[in-house]
Scaffold this motif. Sequence first.
Motif, PDB file in Angstrom:
ATOM      1  N   MET A   1      20.040  48.668  47.112  1.00  0.00           N
ATOM      2  CA  MET A   1      19.356  47.399  47.318  1.00  0.00           C
ATOM      3  C   MET A   1      18.712  46.945  46.011  1.00  0.00           C
ATOM      4  O   MET A   1      18.325  47.756  45.194  1.00  0.00           O
ATOM      5  CB  MET A   1      18.282  47.540  48.403  1.00  0.00           C
ATOM      6  N   THR A   2      18.531  45.663  45.873  1.00  0.00           N
ATOM      7  CA  THR A   2      17.874  45.104  44.697  1.00  0.00           C
ATOM      8  C   THR A   2      16.360  45.185  44.878  1.00  0.00           C
ATOM      9  O   THR A   2      15.861  45.424  45.987  1.00  0.00           O
ATOM     10  CB  THR A   2      18.269  43.632  44.493  1.00  0.00           C
ATOM     11  N   LEU A   3      15.619  44.934  43.812  1.00  0.00           N
ATOM     12  CA  LEU A   3      14.167  44.905  43.913  1.00  0.00           C
ATOM     13  C   LEU A   3      13.732  43.868  44.933  1.00  0.00           C
ATOM     14  O   LEU A   3      12.868  44.138  45.768  1.00  0.00           O
ATOM     15  CB  LEU A   3      13.530  44.621  42.552  1.00  0.00           C
ATOM     16  N   ARG A   4      14.337  42.704  44.882  1.00  0.00           N
ATOM     17  CA  ARG A   4      14.003  41.646  45.843  1.00  0.00           C
ATOM     18  C   ARG A   4      14.186  42.152  47.271  1.00  0.00           C
ATOM     19  O   ARG A   4      13.319  41.966  48.120  1.00  0.00           O
ATOM     20  CB  ARG A   4      14.888  40.425  45.574  1.00  0.00           C
ATOM     21  N   ASP A   5      15.303  42.806  47.554  1.00  0.00           N
ATOM     22  CA  ASP A   5      15.568  43.347  48.894  1.00  0.00           C
ATOM     23  C   ASP A   5      14.545  44.410  49.278  1.00  0.00           C
ATOM     24  O   ASP A   5      14.086  44.463  50.425  1.00  0.00           O
ATOM     25  CB  ASP A   5      16.975  43.961  48.966  1.00  0.00           C
TER      26      ASP A   5
END
Length: 133
Positions: free
Chosen positions: A1-5
């Motif tokens: 997952m990305t940081l945003r996620d």
Amino acid sequence: MTLRDEIIAVRSGSGRPERMLGEFRRAVLLAPVEGGGLMSAEQGGVRWLYAFTDERAMARFAAARGVDPATELEYVSILGARLVDAVAPSLDGPTGVAVNVAEPEESMLFPPVHGIVPDEVAVDTPAEVTGGR
């Protein structure tokens, strides 16, 4: 997952903060520049460096501050780890990182505490670790 996620997951109660912190440290963030340094604000005795996961989030921040949409913000790309391990300790006083501050579901503060910034600049580190600071 990305940081945003990871931020969205933590904010919804389904994420794991340690995974989010790991993703923050690995993420390449956009940090706006203003007056020769990184853009920041002070709140409650803490300096908060602004950082964004993408240009969309940074553009919303600029719009919230009344910046003309045609004006491009100058910024640097920097690893989250570098922000907390090198930049924050180089500044006077406690310094944390505010990510995606204009995004209600995607914002997160990474405060100047043990486990995020180096112990010698953390505001919650026991005196025996810092030599009585």
